[in-house]
Design a protein around this motif. Structure first.
Motif, PDB file in Angstrom:
ATOM      1  N   SER A  89       0.892  -1.267  -0.084  1.00  0.00           N
ATOM      2  CA  SER A  89       0.081  -0.121   0.085  1.00  0.00           C
ATOM      3  C   SER A  89       0.798   1.086  -0.104  1.00  0.00           C
ATOM      4  CB  SER A  89      -0.752  -0.001   1.048  1.00  0.00           C
ATOM      5  OG  SER A  89      -1.849  -1.120   1.241  1.00  0.00           O
ATOM      6  N   TYR A  90       2.349   1.041   0.143  1.00  0.00           N
ATOM      7  CA  TYR A  90       2.991   2.241   0.187  1.00  0.00           C
ATOM      8  C   TYR A  90       3.091   2.846  -1.374  1.00  0.00           C
ATOM      9  CZ  TYR A  90       6.740   5.252   1.787  1.00  0.00           C
ATOM     10  OH  TYR A  90       7.569   6.464   1.921  1.00  0.00           O
ATOM     11  N   TYR A  91       2.942   2.084  -2.222  1.00  0.00           N
ATOM     12  CA  TYR A  91       2.890   2.653  -3.649  1.00  0.00           C
ATOM     13  C   TYR A  91       1.538   2.500  -4.127  1.00  0.00           C
ATOM     14  CZ  TYR A  91       8.133   3.293  -3.134  1.00  0.00           C
ATOM     15  OH  TYR A  91       9.087   3.628  -2.978  1.00  0.00           O
ATOM     16  N   MET A  92       0.931   1.539  -3.835  1.00  0.00           N
ATOM     17  CA  MET A  92      -0.540   1.070  -4.424  1.00  0.00           C
ATOM     18  C   MET A  92      -1.648   1.780  -3.312  1.00  0.00           C
ATOM     19  SD  MET A  92      -2.203  -2.286  -5.434  1.00  0.00           S
ATOM     20  CE  MET A  92      -1.609  -2.423  -7.082  1.00  0.00           C
ATOM     21  N   LYS A  93      -2.130   3.115  -3.787  1.00  0.00           N
ATOM     22  CA  LYS A  93      -2.858   3.842  -3.090  1.00  0.00           C
ATOM     23  C   LYS A  93      -4.443   3.823  -3.379  1.00  0.00           C
ATOM     24  CE  LYS A  93       1.096   6.638  -1.884  1.00  0.00           C
ATOM     25  NZ  LYS A  93       1.440   5.984  -0.489  1.00  0.00           N
ATOM     26  N   ASP A  94      -5.310   4.441  -2.506  1.00  0.00           N
ATOM     27  CA  ASP A  94      -6.489   4.650  -3.252  1.00  0.00           C
ATOM     28  C   ASP A  94      -7.492   3.432  -3.549  1.00  0.00           C
ATOM     29  OD1 ASP A  94      -6.038   7.283  -2.759  1.00  0.00           O
ATOM     30  OD2 ASP A  94      -5.140   7.375  -4.901  1.00  0.00           O
ATOM     31  N   PHE A  95      -7.422   2.462  -2.403  1.00  0.00           N
ATOM     32  CA  PHE A  95      -8.294   1.312  -2.618  1.00  0.00           C
ATOM     33  C   PHE A  95      -9.766   1.902  -2.468  1.00  0.00           C
ATOM     34  CE2 PHE A  95      -4.365  -0.644  -1.899  1.00  0.00           C
ATOM     35  CZ  PHE A  95      -4.204  -1.832  -2.647  1.00  0.00           C
ATOM     36  N   VAL A  96     -10.708   1.360  -3.314  1.00  0.00           N
ATOM     37  CA  VAL A  96     -12.077   1.775  -3.246  1.00  0.00           C
ATOM     38  C   VAL A  96     -12.831   0.435  -2.734  1.00  0.00           C
ATOM     39  CG1 VAL A  96     -14.174   2.218  -4.567  1.00  0.00           C
ATOM     40  CG2 VAL A  96     -12.054   3.208  -5.391  1.00  0.00           C
ATOM     41  N   THR A  97     -13.717   0.560  -1.776  1.00  0.00           N
ATOM     42  CA  THR A  97     -14.400  -0.286  -1.025  1.00  0.00           C
ATOM     43  C   THR A  97     -16.017  -0.055  -1.104  1.00  0.00           C
ATOM     44  OG1 THR A  97     -14.227   0.401   1.096  1.00  0.00           O
ATOM     45  CG2 THR A  97     -12.592  -1.303   0.370  1.00  0.00           C
ATOM     46  N   GLY A  98     -16.827  -0.888  -1.027  1.00  0.00           N
ATOM     47  CA  GLY A  98     -18.359  -0.714  -1.343  1.00  0.00           C
ATOM     48  C   GLY A  98     -19.102  -1.889  -1.037  1.00  0.00           C
ATOM     49  N   GLU A  99     -20.365  -1.598  -1.305  1.00  0.00           N
ATOM     50  CA  GLU A  99     -21.424  -2.860  -1.334  1.00  0.00           C
ATOM     51  C   GLU A  99     -22.356  -2.638  -2.096  1.00  0.00           C
ATOM     52  OE1 GLU A  99     -24.562  -4.326   2.214  1.00  0.00           O
ATOM     53  OE2 GLU A  99     -22.337  -4.071   2.888  1.00  0.00           O
ATOM     54  N   ASN A 100     -22.935  -3.715  -2.882  1.00  0.00           N
ATOM     55  CA  ASN A 100     -24.072  -3.690  -3.657  1.00  0.00           C
ATOM     56  C   ASN A 100     -25.121  -4.443  -2.561  1.00  0.00           C
ATOM     57  OD1 ASN A 100     -22.358  -2.943  -5.794  1.00  0.00           O
ATOM     58  ND2 ASN A 100     -21.906  -5.020  -6.306  1.00  0.00           N
ATOM     59  N   ASN A 101     -26.273  -3.691  -2.981  1.00  0.00           N
ATOM     60  CA  ASN A 101     -27.495  -3.955  -2.204  1.00  0.00           C
ATOM     61  C   ASN A 101     -28.288  -5.050  -3.224  1.00  0.00           C
ATOM     62  OD1 ASN A 101     -27.211  -2.331   0.274  1.00  0.00           O
ATOM     63  ND2 ASN A 101     -28.030  -0.688  -0.912  1.00  0.00           N
TER      64      ASN A 101
END
Length: 418
Positions: A394-406
């Motif tokens: 994560s030091y170089y790979m940033k901006d992970f997106v998380t979420g949920e589908n209803n």
């Protein structure tokens, strides 16, 4: 490991992934906060390839590290020469992004207690066997599993790029959010729409991909679609590009093809859930393969071209992530990198940089963590050791997106485009 004696041998150095790894290590050399900065400050890097490039090829990626690099040209099939190299250079860590036989490389490193990292399972005998067409990944995995218990005098991380690699970490991170409920399905998902900004660059009878076209075609036209269910691999007797499966990550939606991949097998062996890899590449390559399904083997004889931003400007991005399916919901996690953004800083494409972030995570784990001797896939490393792999990558790979589908689109066969 003694900080004064880090000697890294990079196998397959003339390929695209190597440029991204070297660019990251050059950043590490300059960044005092980088987790492995103290190691890279005194590193010696040996670059090995069957068809080695001149130093001028590497200089844009290692402007601050070129003093630490030595070039070598030889065939890794010559195991006696490779062993001689390891002894003479006093190599302490091998990073293998070549097509060399995985078991043979592990044998050599195990003899001398040298740490080893790679991005995929390779086996030249399997590649050359026509009777194994359709099942080459499963055969590579079988041979690897038959041999891995012999390697007790070394530490090895197998399959640490983006996928396999980072995606196993994503899957386990997401599963932690529902500790009492195992998912019904886990899908590794990728949508890579990278392509030339200037379409006049496109040539006829040419396969364009953002990584090795030969390896891509192995998955896309040589193997059958494969997924895991109840810890077993299941094969669909269709051409990969005959079938499409729906992926929804919040507002991002696409249809991709089901392809065999190492992380599908390892996650499917470890968990009682349906696991598959759903992949969509640029529309040009997708349409090209579909138009030639009846003569797909001809594509091996076409021109093959990696989409390299050093050749011509690239637009688009690569999205890679995981989608966990539960009874009445879906959860997802993904990373997106744009070609324009990555090229401006690292002079490479988004796909190769994502792979390099996973390799960097594995290098950091090897140097910083107390990993017992043995051979680990990334999900095994996370389960069986106290590793900071996720923090490092994560030091170089940033901006992970998380979420949920209803709600949910269901398991694979429910997702199939009719």
């Amino acid at each position: 490991m003694d900080l004064e004696k880090l000697t890294l041998s990079l196998l397959g150095s003339a390929g695209g992934v190597a440029k991204s790894i070297l660019a990251i290590l050059d950043k590490s050399f300059r960044d005092a906060d980088d987790p492995i900065h103290s190691f890279i400050g005194s590193v010696h890097i040996h670059l090995i390839d069957l068809k080695q490039k001149e130093m001028e090829y590497y200089e844009p990626f290692i402007p601050h590290l070129k003093h630490a690099v030595t070039l070598h040209q030889f065939d890794l099939k010559d195991l006696s020469l490779f062993r001689q190299h390891l002894i003479q250079t006093k190599t302490t860590l091998v990073v293998d992004i070549s097509w060399a036989d995985t078991v043979e490389m592990l044998d050599c490193c195990n003899e001398m207690g040298i740490r080893y990292i790679n991005t995929a399972l390779e086996n030249t005998m399997v590649d050359d066997s026509e009777e194994l067409e359709g099942f080459t990944l499963l055969e590579r995995y079988r041979i690897f599993q038959e041999n891995r218990e012999r390697f007790t005098n070394m530490k090895a991380i197998i399959g640490s790029g983006m996928n396999p690699g980072v995606v196993q970490w994503m899957a386990l991170e997401m599963m932690k959010q529902n500790p009492g409920e195992e998912p019904l399905g886990c899908y590794i998902v990728e949508h890579d729409n990278s392509f030339y900004s200037d379409l006049t660059q496109v040539k006829k009878k040419t396969v364009y991909t953002t990584w090795s076209p030969e390896c891509f075609l192995d998955e896309a036209i040589l193997n059958y679609p494969m997924f895991m269910k109840q810890h077993m691999p299941l094969i669909l007797y269709n051409a990969v590009y005959e079938l499409e499966f729906k992926v929804a990550l919040g507002s991002k939606q696409f249809y991709g093809c089901l392809m065999p991949h190492e992380e599908v097998i390892t996650l499917g062996k470890a968990y009682d859930m349906e696991v598959g890899f759903i992949y969509r590449v640029n529309d040009h390559t997708t349409d090209l393969i579909r138009a030639n399904l009846d003569n797909a083997n001809d594509l091996w004889n076409w021109n093959h071209k990696v989409l390299d931003p050093l050749d011509a400007e690239l637009e688009g991005e690569d999205l890679v992530g995981v989608l966990l399916v539960y009874k009445n919901k879906e959860q997802y996690m993904y990373n997106v990198m744009s070609n324009a953004g990555i090229f401006s800083e690292y002079k490479t494409n988004a796909t190769y940089f994502q792979v390099a972030c996973g390799i960097y995570g594995a290098i950091s784990a090897m140097l910083l963590d107390d990993i017992p001797d043995g051979v680990y896939f990334v999900d095994e490393l996370l389960h069986q050791t106290d590793t900071g792999y996720g923090t490092y990558l994560s030091y170089y790979m940033k901006d992970f997106v998380t979420g949920e589908n209803n709600g949910s689109d269901g398991l694979l066969l429910d997702r199939m485009k009719k």
